[in-house]
Design an enzyme around this catalytic site. Structure first.
Site, PDB file in Angstrom:
ATOM      1  N   HIS A 135      43.702  34.040  27.950  1.00  0.00           N
ATOM      2  CA  HIS A 135      42.368  34.254  28.516  1.00  0.00           C
ATOM      3  C   HIS A 135      42.329  35.575  29.272  1.00  0.00           C
ATOM      4  O   HIS A 135      43.326  35.988  29.864  1.00  0.00           O
ATOM      5  CB  HIS A 135      41.984  33.105  29.459  1.00  0.00           C
ATOM      6  CG  HIS A 135      42.994  32.848  30.531  1.00  0.00           C
ATOM      7  ND1 HIS A 135      44.136  32.115  30.312  1.00  0.00           N
ATOM      8  CD2 HIS A 135      43.061  33.243  31.816  1.00  0.00           C
ATOM      9  CE1 HIS A 135      44.849  32.068  31.422  1.00  0.00           C
ATOM     10  NE2 HIS A 135      44.226  32.756  32.351  1.00  0.00           N
ATOM     11  N   CYS A 191      41.679  45.176  51.878  1.00  0.00           N
ATOM     12  CA  CYS A 191      40.305  45.018  51.389  1.00  0.00           C
ATOM     13  C   CYS A 191      40.104  45.832  50.111  1.00  0.00           C
ATOM     14  O   CYS A 191      40.449  47.006  50.061  1.00  0.00           O
ATOM     15  CB  CYS A 191      39.296  45.460  52.449  1.00  0.00           C
ATOM     16  SG  CYS A 191      37.586  45.466  51.838  1.00  0.00           S
ATOM     17  N   GLU A 212      31.518  42.786  53.433  1.00  0.00           N
ATOM     18  CA  GLU A 212      31.581  43.756  52.324  1.00  0.00           C
ATOM     19  C   GLU A 212      30.670  43.322  51.182  1.00  0.00           C
ATOM     20  O   GLU A 212      30.012  44.153  50.556  1.00  0.00           O
ATOM     21  CB  GLU A 212      33.023  43.910  51.817  1.00  0.00           C
ATOM     22  CG  GLU A 212      33.949  44.633  52.780  1.00  0.00           C
ATOM     23  CD  GLU A 212      33.688  46.132  52.858  1.00  0.00           C
ATOM     24  OE1 GLU A 212      32.528  46.561  52.682  1.00  0.00           O
ATOM     25  OE2 GLU A 212      34.642  46.890  53.128  1.00  0.00           O
TER      26      GLU A 212
END
Ligand code: 5GP
Ligand code: ZN
Length: 219
Positions: A135, A191, A212
């Site tokens: 996948h 981040c 964010e």
């Protein structure tokens, strides 16, 4: 085993509703990830019986097959970008500028471009998949989801543990072939958007991801 549960989608895609199976054709089935790790998270499942049980690194050594998968991911990326535009387009600064220009009297000769949401979609595989059937992940970059509950959920999409489809074929000596030695899942959090470090403070990272997310979709 639960690790085999993606097999049902490629065997009988027609038995699922559109909330589960996005589309299917002779060679591929596109589905919604049941435990999404971003606000939009799809999986592309190749149906080729000779490949579906292979590790992605091995399956993609076949360059003809790889090209077929890459072509299909371009289709799915477009579809996913369209979905983001429907979900968030009206909030985005670019779309608002476009609408303002359209309703100006007289309208300007050149309209501001719309946002290219394809840039906000990432496509790739995990170096160590947990599910057995081949996948490819197709997801929005935000990593904003209630289902993102553990360190490994974040790091598996935010370190070299996530291998972008564009990086295949992988070189023989590519270090990403040895993910456990590299310890990607145990790394400190960074981040995806601003690069700020969060050490191992998951709750703080989660709060920051929400901030964010709000800014990202309004860009
Ligand atoms: P992996 O780590 O193997 O690359 O990712 C497997 C993905 O399959 C995960 O993102 C997980 O949430 C998803 N998943 C696991 N079981 C199921 C299921 O039964 N149905 C669907 N649609 N997704 C699943
Ligand atoms: Zn940030």
């Amino acid at each position: 085993s639960v690790r085999d549960e993606l097999g049902a989608y490629i065997a009988k895609p027609e038995t699922y509703g559109p909330d589960v199976v996005v589309y299917h054709n002779a060679d591929f089935v596109a589905i919604h990830d049941m435990f999404p790790k971003s606000s939009l998270h799809l999986l592309l499942l190749p149906r080729d019986q000779t490949k579906t049980r292979l590790h992605p690194f091995d399956a993609f050594d076949d360059t003809e097959f790889l090209e077929k998968v890459k072509a299909e991911t371009r289709t799915l990326r477009k579809l996913a970008a369209g979905e983001l535009r429907r979900k968030y387009g009206k909030d985005s600064a670019q779309e608002q500028a476009r609408q303002a220009a359209l309703s100006a009297d007289p309208p300007p000769d050149e309209l501001p471009q719309g946002r290219d949401w394809e840039e906000d979609i990432v496509v790739g595989v995990h170096a160590v998949p947990s599910m057995n059937h081949l996948h490819v992940h197709v997801l929005s970059v935000d990593r904003y989801s209630e289902r993102l509950k553990h360190r490994k959920h974040y790091n598996s999409f935010s370190t070299p543990f996530f291998v972008p489809i564009e990086d295949f074929p992988l070189a023989e000596d590519d270090v990403r072939r040895y993910p456990t030695e590299e310890g990607y899942l145990k790394r400190d959090f960074t981040c995806w958007r601003c690069g700020r470090g969060f050490g191992n403070r998951f709750a703080e990272l989660k709060q920051h991801l929400e901030q964010e997310f709000k800014e990202w979709k309004k860009l």
